[in-house]
Design a protein around this motif. Sequence first.
Motif, PDB file in Angstrom:
ATOM      1  N   ARG A  70      67.086 -49.931  67.811  1.00  0.00           N
ATOM      2  CA  ARG A  70      66.390 -49.718  66.437  1.00  0.00           C
ATOM      3  C   ARG A  70      66.904 -49.858  65.261  1.00  0.00           C
ATOM      4  N   VAL A  71      66.350 -49.850  64.173  1.00  0.00           N
ATOM      5  CA  VAL A  71      67.237 -49.986  63.105  1.00  0.00           C
ATOM      6  C   VAL A  71      67.131 -48.953  62.061  1.00  0.00           C
ATOM      7  N   ALA A  72      68.329 -48.383  61.626  1.00  0.00           N
ATOM      8  CA  ALA A  72      68.648 -47.258  61.042  1.00  0.00           C
ATOM      9  C   ALA A  72      68.416 -47.835  59.167  1.00  0.00           C
ATOM     10  N   ALA A  73      67.643 -47.346  58.595  1.00  0.00           N
ATOM     11  CA  ALA A  73      67.580 -47.995  57.300  1.00  0.00           C
ATOM     12  C   ALA A  73      68.709 -47.573  56.303  1.00  0.00           C
ATOM     13  N   GLY A  74      69.075 -48.331  55.743  1.00  0.00           N
ATOM     14  CA  GLY A  74      70.002 -47.938  54.413  1.00  0.00           C
ATOM     15  C   GLY A  74      69.652 -47.198  53.197  1.00  0.00           C
ATOM     16  N   THR A  75      70.538 -46.723  52.426  1.00  0.00           N
ATOM     17  CA  THR A  75      69.901 -45.982  51.484  1.00  0.00           C
ATOM     18  C   THR A  75      69.817 -47.142  50.213  1.00  0.00           C
ATOM     19  N   SER A  76      68.681 -47.648  49.832  1.00  0.00           N
ATOM     20  CA  SER A  76      68.660 -48.474  48.730  1.00  0.00           C
ATOM     21  C   SER A  76      67.136 -48.398  48.318  1.00  0.00           C
ATOM     22  N   PRO A  77      66.865 -48.730  47.012  1.00  0.00           N
ATOM     23  CA  PRO A  77      65.601 -48.400  46.327  1.00  0.00           C
ATOM     24  C   PRO A  77      64.697 -49.775  46.835  1.00  0.00           C
ATOM     25  N   ASN A  78      65.428 -50.798  47.488  1.00  0.00           N
ATOM     26  CA  ASN A  78      64.653 -51.912  47.960  1.00  0.00           C
ATOM     27  C   ASN A  78      64.176 -51.717  49.428  1.00  0.00           C
ATOM     28  N   ALA A  79      64.719 -50.711  50.195  1.00  0.00           N
ATOM     29  CA  ALA A  79      64.391 -50.614  51.778  1.00  0.00           C
ATOM     30  C   ALA A  79      63.233 -49.784  51.662  1.00  0.00           C
ATOM     31  N   ASP A  80      62.072 -50.583  52.425  1.00  0.00           N
ATOM     32  CA  ASP A  80      60.789 -50.278  52.366  1.00  0.00           C
ATOM     33  C   ASP A  80      60.434 -49.814  53.886  1.00  0.00           C
ATOM     34  N   PRO A  81      60.357 -48.716  54.354  1.00  0.00           N
ATOM     35  CA  PRO A  81      60.171 -48.052  55.720  1.00  0.00           C
ATOM     36  C   PRO A  81      59.172 -48.723  56.239  1.00  0.00           C
ATOM     37  N   ALA A  82      58.087 -49.279  55.401  1.00  0.00           N
ATOM     38  CA  ALA A  82      56.991 -49.901  56.310  1.00  0.00           C
ATOM     39  C   ALA A  82      57.378 -51.362  56.888  1.00  0.00           C
ATOM     40  N   MET A  83      58.251 -51.972  56.033  1.00  0.00           N
ATOM     41  CA  MET A  83      58.301 -53.460  56.324  1.00  0.00           C
ATOM     42  C   MET A  83      59.051 -53.690  57.649  1.00  0.00           C
ATOM     43  N   ALA A  84      59.864 -52.864  58.139  1.00  0.00           N
ATOM     44  CA  ALA A  84      60.643 -53.045  59.393  1.00  0.00           C
ATOM     45  C   ALA A  84      60.774 -51.863  60.357  1.00  0.00           C
ATOM     46  N   PRO A  85      59.642 -51.231  60.874  1.00  0.00           N
ATOM     47  CA  PRO A  85      59.874 -50.252  61.826  1.00  0.00           C
ATOM     48  C   PRO A  85      60.195 -50.725  63.153  1.00  0.00           C
ATOM     49  N   PRO A  86      60.940 -49.871  64.026  1.00  0.00           N
ATOM     50  CA  PRO A  86      61.030 -48.446  63.715  1.00  0.00           C
ATOM     51  C   PRO A  86      62.294 -48.033  63.027  1.00  0.00           C
ATOM     52  N   LEU A  87      61.979 -47.354  61.792  1.00  0.00           N
ATOM     53  CA  LEU A  87      63.287 -47.069  60.966  1.00  0.00           C
ATOM     54  C   LEU A  87      63.581 -45.447  60.908  1.00  0.00           C
ATOM     55  N   ILE A  88      64.875 -45.158  60.795  1.00  0.00           N
ATOM     56  CA  ILE A  88      65.289 -43.840  60.532  1.00  0.00           C
ATOM     57  C   ILE A  88      65.211 -43.835  58.911  1.00  0.00           C
ATOM     58  N   PRO A  89      64.295 -43.012  58.250  1.00  0.00           N
ATOM     59  CA  PRO A  89      64.116 -43.005  56.787  1.00  0.00           C
ATOM     60  C   PRO A  89      65.595 -42.761  56.017  1.00  0.00           C
ATOM     61  N   PRO A  90      65.625 -43.319  54.827  1.00  0.00           N
ATOM     62  CA  PRO A  90      66.976 -43.309  54.340  1.00  0.00           C
ATOM     63  C   PRO A  90      67.169 -42.145  53.154  1.00  0.00           C
ATOM     64  N   ASP A  91      66.310 -41.218  53.022  1.00  0.00           N
ATOM     65  CA  ASP A  91      66.393 -40.209  52.251  1.00  0.00           C
ATOM     66  C   ASP A  91      67.513 -39.146  52.477  1.00  0.00           C
ATOM     67  N   GLU A  92      67.925 -38.384  51.715  1.00  0.00           N
ATOM     68  CA  GLU A  92      69.221 -37.484  51.840  1.00  0.00           C
ATOM     69  C   GLU A  92      69.042 -36.668  53.079  1.00  0.00           C
ATOM     70  N   GLU A  93      67.596 -35.927  53.061  1.00  0.00           N
ATOM     71  CA  GLU A  93      67.319 -34.958  53.896  1.00  0.00           C
ATOM     72  C   GLU A  93      67.623 -35.602  55.562  1.00  0.00           C
ATOM     73  N   ASP A  94      67.397 -36.843  55.712  1.00  0.00           N
ATOM     74  CA  ASP A  94      67.439 -37.370  57.173  1.00  0.00           C
ATOM     75  C   ASP A  94      69.097 -37.941  57.269  1.00  0.00           C
TER      76      ASP A  94
END
Length: 448
Positions: A70-94
């Motif tokens: 499974r892919v853990a998303a990076g912190t980026s304005p271009n990272a769209d969690p809907a495009m490559a599930p399953p993802l760990i959301p990139p916001d600071e809280e997570d």
Amino acid sequence: MATVRVLAIIGSGETSPTMVTAHRELIARLGLTSPQAIVLATPYAFQENAADVSARTQHYFADSVGLQVRVAAGTSPNADPAMAPPLIPPDEEDEARQAAAIRAADWVFAGPGSPSYALAHWQAGPVAAGLRDRVLAGDGLTVLASAAAATAGRFTLPVYEIYKAGGAPRWLDGLDLLSPFGLTVALIPHYDNAEGGRYDTRHCYLGERRLAVMERELPAGAAVLGVDEHTAVLIDLRTSDVEIRGRGGMTIRRSGHSVVLPAGTRLPMAELRDLVQGIRRAAGGGNAPDVMDPAGPGGGDGAAAGDGEMQPLPLPEIMAAAEERFEAAAGTRDADAMVGVILELETAIGQWEADMDEDQGTEQARALLRSLVGRLGRAAQDGLTDPRDRLRPAVEPLLDLRATLRSAGNFAAADAIREALTAAGFDVSDTPEGTRWQPTAMARSRDA
């Protein structure tokens, strides 16, 4: 949870055919049927094709290695969690949850992209802490390749800023995962890169001149650790053994002096630490690197398991071999062999397309593939069978009659038969082994 603790540093080719065997053998050490495996997308998360890179990485490990990741998303304005599930959301809280996932996973992988971008999002946060905890006291496999590998040392090369943007050569502070083991190093992947051809792109595109400048900026006691392309350095953090696998080697460089540990080398961490700290050096001098025996500086047990296996060839070598084999098959009019070469080249292109870090020449390979298909089509149109097979029943009885006439001394009649065959488009030659013949077009093609 895994009961192994291994850090794998890969110079390049982490999602190419050259690393399939190494990945499979590492995963086999876990002894788990369904390991928890995550890919850290941060190094490439800024790229517009980040979702495609993630998807292709997942396909590579699933199809070639047999590992579901499974892919853990990076912190980026271009990272769209809907495009490559399953993802760990990139916001600071997570980020804390992502760090916890890194600590708990059986297998963690990070690869191509930008070392400086990865560091900007990892350096002071929980992700870096999670990686350090894995290496220092955790369990499982940690695989850092290409850009991510460059972040592992005390110092990191900002390759894009220097090579692409013309920035001044400098070091960034790295994750420093290796200093606890006595390795104060700048880790440089792509160390033997040769893409530049007539200009120097060694040392991860720095070239020798810029690396020499940057090396002088390292503090006393620090060294450069260079990992060649399609090469893996496996560090068993429980046994403190180091093993080098793949097509290249690892270079320890300090103050312009280099020692190369080739693939197949095994040595204790203490021996590597001695080399890095300059306590033990090979006897050579000058600028030429010293190449250590694969048994290791301390006299290890020889080549690593699996190094005797045939290693997959780089795509340019596959292309050259394919063209040579196709020419040979065309020369013997072997249609099955010609088709086989085309199919094997197509398979190789598909395998190498999965490599996210470097382009081995897939466009050139596709062009060659189209050329071979065209040549096969022309050969089929001209006829792949030997035309002599069809003409033999008509020609050879005349040649037998000519031989009889010559034996009887009737040379005028024998010459008349030869002239008639020549006029009909046949090349007839008398040799010590007997009379040979072939259509004139074939003779011209052979002479050309």
